[in-house]
Scaffold this motif. Structure first.
Motif, PDB file in Angstrom:
ATOM      1  N   ILE A   6      66.922  53.302 -27.484  1.00 12.83           N
ATOM      2  CA  ILE A   6      65.733  53.297 -26.619  1.00 12.83           C
ATOM      3  C   ILE A   6      64.887  54.536 -26.898  1.00 12.83           C
ATOM      4  CG2 ILE A   6      64.940  53.509 -24.219  1.00 12.83           C
ATOM      5  CD1 ILE A   6      67.396  51.711 -23.483  1.00 12.83           C
ATOM      6  N   ILE A   7      65.521  55.698 -26.977  1.00 14.78           N
ATOM      7  CA  ILE A   7      64.805  56.947 -27.251  1.00 14.78           C
ATOM      8  C   ILE A   7      64.133  56.877 -28.627  1.00 14.78           C
ATOM      9  CG2 ILE A   7      65.088  59.433 -27.673  1.00 14.78           C
ATOM     10  CD1 ILE A   7      65.261  58.613 -24.709  1.00 14.78           C
ATOM     11  N   LEU A   8      64.832  56.351 -29.614  1.00 14.32           N
ATOM     12  CA  LEU A   8      64.277  56.214 -30.963  1.00 14.32           C
ATOM     13  C   LEU A   8      63.057  55.300 -30.960  1.00 14.32           C
ATOM     14  CD1 LEU A   8      64.583  56.815 -34.009  1.00 14.32           C
ATOM     15  CD2 LEU A   8      66.044  54.800 -34.145  1.00 14.32           C
ATOM     16  N   SER A   9      63.142  54.177 -30.273  1.00  6.01           N
ATOM     17  CA  SER A   9      62.017  53.238 -30.213  1.00  6.01           C
ATOM     18  C   SER A   9      60.806  53.861 -29.544  1.00  6.01           C
ATOM     19  CB  SER A   9      62.416  51.969 -29.446  1.00  6.01           C
ATOM     20  OG  SER A   9      63.426  51.300 -30.128  1.00  6.01           O
ATOM     21  N   VAL A  10      61.016  54.524 -28.415  1.00  4.81           N
ATOM     22  CA  VAL A  10      59.904  55.182 -27.716  1.00  4.81           C
ATOM     23  C   VAL A  10      59.349  56.308 -28.591  1.00  4.81           C
ATOM     24  CG1 VAL A  10      59.298  56.609 -25.705  1.00  4.81           C
ATOM     25  CG2 VAL A  10      60.703  54.559 -25.417  1.00  4.81           C
ATOM     26  N   GLY A  11      60.233  57.042 -29.228  1.00  2.00           N
ATOM     27  CA  GLY A  11      59.807  58.131 -30.107  1.00  2.00           C
ATOM     28  C   GLY A  11      58.947  57.651 -31.265  1.00  2.00           C
ATOM     29  N   LEU A  12      59.178  56.439 -31.738  1.00  2.00           N
ATOM     30  CA  LEU A  12      58.354  55.869 -32.815  1.00  2.00           C
ATOM     31  C   LEU A  12      57.038  55.314 -32.282  1.00  2.00           C
ATOM     32  CD1 LEU A  12      61.005  53.919 -34.929  1.00  2.00           C
ATOM     33  CD2 LEU A  12      59.663  55.883 -35.675  1.00  2.00           C
ATOM     34  N   LEU A  13      57.074  54.700 -31.128  1.00  2.00           N
ATOM     35  CA  LEU A  13      55.875  54.043 -30.588  1.00  2.00           C
ATOM     36  C   LEU A  13      54.819  55.013 -30.071  1.00  2.00           C
ATOM     37  CD1 LEU A  13      57.286  50.975 -28.657  1.00  2.00           C
ATOM     38  CD2 LEU A  13      55.845  50.952 -30.658  1.00  2.00           C
ATOM     39  N   VAL A  14      55.227  56.043 -29.361  1.00  2.00           N
ATOM     40  CA  VAL A  14      54.273  56.942 -28.713  1.00  2.00           C
ATOM     41  C   VAL A  14      53.310  57.583 -29.712  1.00  2.00           C
ATOM     42  CG1 VAL A  14      54.054  59.095 -27.380  1.00  2.00           C
ATOM     43  CG2 VAL A  14      55.661  57.323 -26.654  1.00  2.00           C
ATOM     44  N   PRO A  15      53.786  58.209 -30.810  1.00  2.00           N
ATOM     45  CA  PRO A  15      52.830  58.819 -31.744  1.00  2.00           C
ATOM     46  C   PRO A  15      51.917  57.791 -32.429  1.00  2.00           C
ATOM     47  CG  PRO A  15      55.090  59.447 -32.304  1.00  2.00           C
ATOM     48  CD  PRO A  15      55.157  58.497 -31.170  1.00  2.00           C
ATOM     49  N   ILE A  16      52.433  56.611 -32.680  1.00  2.00           N
ATOM     50  CA  ILE A  16      51.622  55.575 -33.323  1.00  2.00           C
ATOM     51  C   ILE A  16      50.495  55.143 -32.396  1.00  2.00           C
ATOM     52  CG2 ILE A  16      51.639  53.188 -34.175  1.00  2.00           C
ATOM     53  CD1 ILE A  16      54.568  53.745 -35.068  1.00  2.00           C
ATOM     54  N   ILE A  17      50.826  54.878 -31.150  1.00  2.00           N
ATOM     55  CA  ILE A  17      49.809  54.447 -30.183  1.00  2.00           C
ATOM     56  C   ILE A  17      48.789  55.565 -29.956  1.00  2.00           C
ATOM     57  CG2 ILE A  17      49.442  53.805 -27.762  1.00  2.00           C
ATOM     58  CD1 ILE A  17      52.170  52.302 -27.956  1.00  2.00           C
ATOM     59  N   LYS A  18      49.242  56.815 -29.837  1.00  2.00           N
ATOM     60  CA  LYS A  18      48.321  57.939 -29.660  1.00  2.00           C
ATOM     61  C   LYS A  18      47.357  58.044 -30.844  1.00  2.00           C
ATOM     62  CE  LYS A  18      50.833  61.218 -26.759  1.00  2.00           C
ATOM     63  NZ  LYS A  18      51.492  62.529 -26.737  1.00  2.00           N
ATOM     64  N   SER A  19      47.858  57.902 -32.057  1.00  2.00           N
ATOM     65  CA  SER A  19      47.005  57.993 -33.244  1.00  2.00           C
ATOM     66  C   SER A  19      45.946  56.910 -33.265  1.00  2.00           C
ATOM     67  CB  SER A  19      47.847  57.893 -34.521  1.00  2.00           C
ATOM     68  OG  SER A  19      48.702  58.979 -34.628  1.00  2.00           O
ATOM     69  N   ILE A  20      46.335  55.711 -32.925  1.00  2.00           N
ATOM     70  CA  ILE A  20      45.384  54.598 -32.931  1.00  2.00           C
ATOM     71  C   ILE A  20      44.326  54.805 -31.853  1.00  2.00           C
ATOM     72  CG2 ILE A  20      45.134  52.126 -32.455  1.00  2.00           C
ATOM     73  CD1 ILE A  20      47.786  51.773 -33.982  1.00  2.00           C
ATOM     74  N   ILE A  21      44.732  55.237 -30.676  1.00  2.00           N
ATOM     75  CA  ILE A  21      43.774  55.478 -29.590  1.00  2.00           C
ATOM     76  C   ILE A  21      42.818  56.606 -29.973  1.00  2.00           C
ATOM     77  CG2 ILE A  21      43.538  56.347 -27.219  1.00  2.00           C
ATOM     78  CD1 ILE A  21      46.156  54.772 -26.595  1.00  2.00           C
ATOM     79  N   ARG A  22      43.347  57.698 -30.510  1.00  2.00           N
ATOM     80  CA  ARG A  22      42.508  58.811 -30.938  1.00  2.00           C
ATOM     81  C   ARG A  22      41.500  58.375 -31.994  1.00  2.00           C
ATOM     82  NH1 ARG A  22      46.683  62.820 -30.937  1.00  2.00           N
ATOM     83  NH2 ARG A  22      47.315  61.815 -32.836  1.00  2.00           N
ATOM     84  N   TYR A  23      41.988  57.612 -32.966  1.00  2.00           N
ATOM     85  CA  TYR A  23      41.117  57.152 -34.053  1.00  2.00           C
ATOM     86  C   TYR A  23      40.039  56.209 -33.511  1.00  2.00           C
ATOM     87  CZ  TYR A  23      39.524  55.193 -38.417  1.00  2.00           C
ATOM     88  OH  TYR A  23      38.736  54.793 -39.457  1.00  2.00           O
ATOM     89  N   HIS A  24      40.434  55.317 -32.619  1.00  2.00           N
ATOM     90  CA  HIS A  24      39.483  54.343 -32.071  1.00  2.00           C
ATOM     91  C   HIS A  24      38.370  55.043 -31.290  1.00  2.00           C
ATOM     92  CE1 HIS A  24      37.919  50.647 -30.437  1.00  2.00           C
ATOM     93  NE2 HIS A  24      38.048  51.135 -29.217  1.00  2.00           N
ATOM     94  N   PHE A  25      38.721  56.014 -30.453  1.00  2.00           N
ATOM     95  CA  PHE A  25      37.696  56.679 -29.647  1.00  2.00           C
ATOM     96  C   PHE A  25      36.863  57.657 -30.470  1.00  2.00           C
ATOM     97  CE2 PHE A  25      40.516  55.361 -26.116  1.00  2.00           C
ATOM     98  CZ  PHE A  25      39.581  54.600 -25.443  1.00  2.00           C
ATOM     99  N   LYS A  26      37.402  58.115 -31.581  1.00  2.00           N
ATOM    100  CA  LYS A  26      36.650  58.996 -32.466  1.00  2.00           C
ATOM    101  C   LYS A  26      35.515  58.227 -33.138  1.00  2.00           C
ATOM    102  CE  LYS A  26      39.126  61.793 -34.976  1.00  2.00           C
ATOM    103  NZ  LYS A  26      39.929  62.310 -36.086  1.00  2.00           N
ATOM    104  N   LYS A  27      35.726  56.922 -33.405  1.00  2.00           N
ATOM    105  CA  LYS A  27      34.735  56.090 -34.084  1.00  2.00           C
ATOM    106  C   LYS A  27      33.543  55.771 -33.170  1.00  2.00           C
ATOM    107  CE  LYS A  27      35.971  52.719 -36.801  1.00  2.00           C
ATOM    108  NZ  LYS A  27      36.614  51.514 -37.315  1.00  2.00           N
ATOM    109  N   GLU A  28      33.766  55.741 -31.859  1.00  2.00           N
ATOM    110  CA  GLU A  28      32.704  55.323 -30.926  1.00  2.00           C
ATOM    111  C   GLU A  28      31.800  56.463 -30.543  1.00  2.00           C
ATOM    112  OE1 GLU A  28      34.744  53.429 -27.709  1.00  2.00           O
ATOM    113  OE2 GLU A  28      35.075  51.633 -28.862  1.00  2.00           O
TER     114      GLU A  28
END
Length: 187
Positions: free
Chosen positions: A165-187
């Motif tokens: 569970i910790i490994l899965s959350v550890g993989l998902l959180v940085p990926i989601i943060k990167s996508i959100i950061r990238y998406h809002f940077k484009k707008e």
């Protein structure tokens, strides 16, 4: 179907059994409509939990790459048509880091059809090496979850469940943060 697969594996020596399992997984990935669940189940029963999971992962990764090449070759002229599809437009029009992160995220999210991700990636601008790495890394949690489902989560020790569970959350959180950061940077 699982019993027939295991029967075939029983008739082969270990090297050919591994090769056969990977080959079947590649075939299933290229077809894109048959679930690989029964292959994973057969691998777990025949090779054990970790060996079966590893062989399933290798088959899924190689299968995605082979499908990527075949789809890319066959759909070369279809790129324009795919880029108008709202749900696939983001991936089809992406390249570089953005495409890498999208593929990684789509592989990690359960219930996103693997063939659809491979198909959309094949008409995108992503390189085959970036696709292979993103797809393979993203498949790790998916294959492990599939293996755990087959094997039975209650058979594992609580400490292993917690670690996964910790490994899965550890993989998902940085990926989601990167996508959100990238998406809002484009707008």
């Amino acid at each position: 179907m699982i019993d027939q697969f295991i029967t075939i594996l029983d008739g082969l020596n270990i090297v050919f059994a591994i090769f056969f399992s990977v080959l079947i997984n590649v075939f299933i990935n290229v077809l894109g409509v048959i679930p690989s669940f029964f292959i994973t189940a057969g691998n777990l029963f025949y090779f054990g939990f970790w060996g079966g999971t590893l062989i399933s992962f290798i088959g899924e990764s190689i299968g995605a790459l082979v499908a990527f090449f075949l789809y890319r070759k066959g759909l070369k002229k279809q790129r324009q048509k795919w880029s108008t599809h709202n749900k696939l437009k983001l991936l089809v029009d992406s390249s570089g880091k953005e495409a890498f992160l999208l593929i990684l995220l789509l592989r990690v999210i359960p219930y996103v059809p693997s063939a659809l991700v491979t198909l959309a990636a094949s008409v995108s601008k992503i390189s085959w090496t970036s696709f292979f790495i993103a797809s393979s890394v993203g498949k790790i949690p998916a294959v492990v979850m599939e293996a755990l489902t087959v094997y039975g989560l209650k058979e594992l020790m609580p400490s292993i469940k917690f670690l996964l569970i910790i490994l899965s959350v550890g993989l998902l959180v940085p990926i989601i943060k990167s996508i959100i950061r990238y998406h809002f940077k484009k707008e």
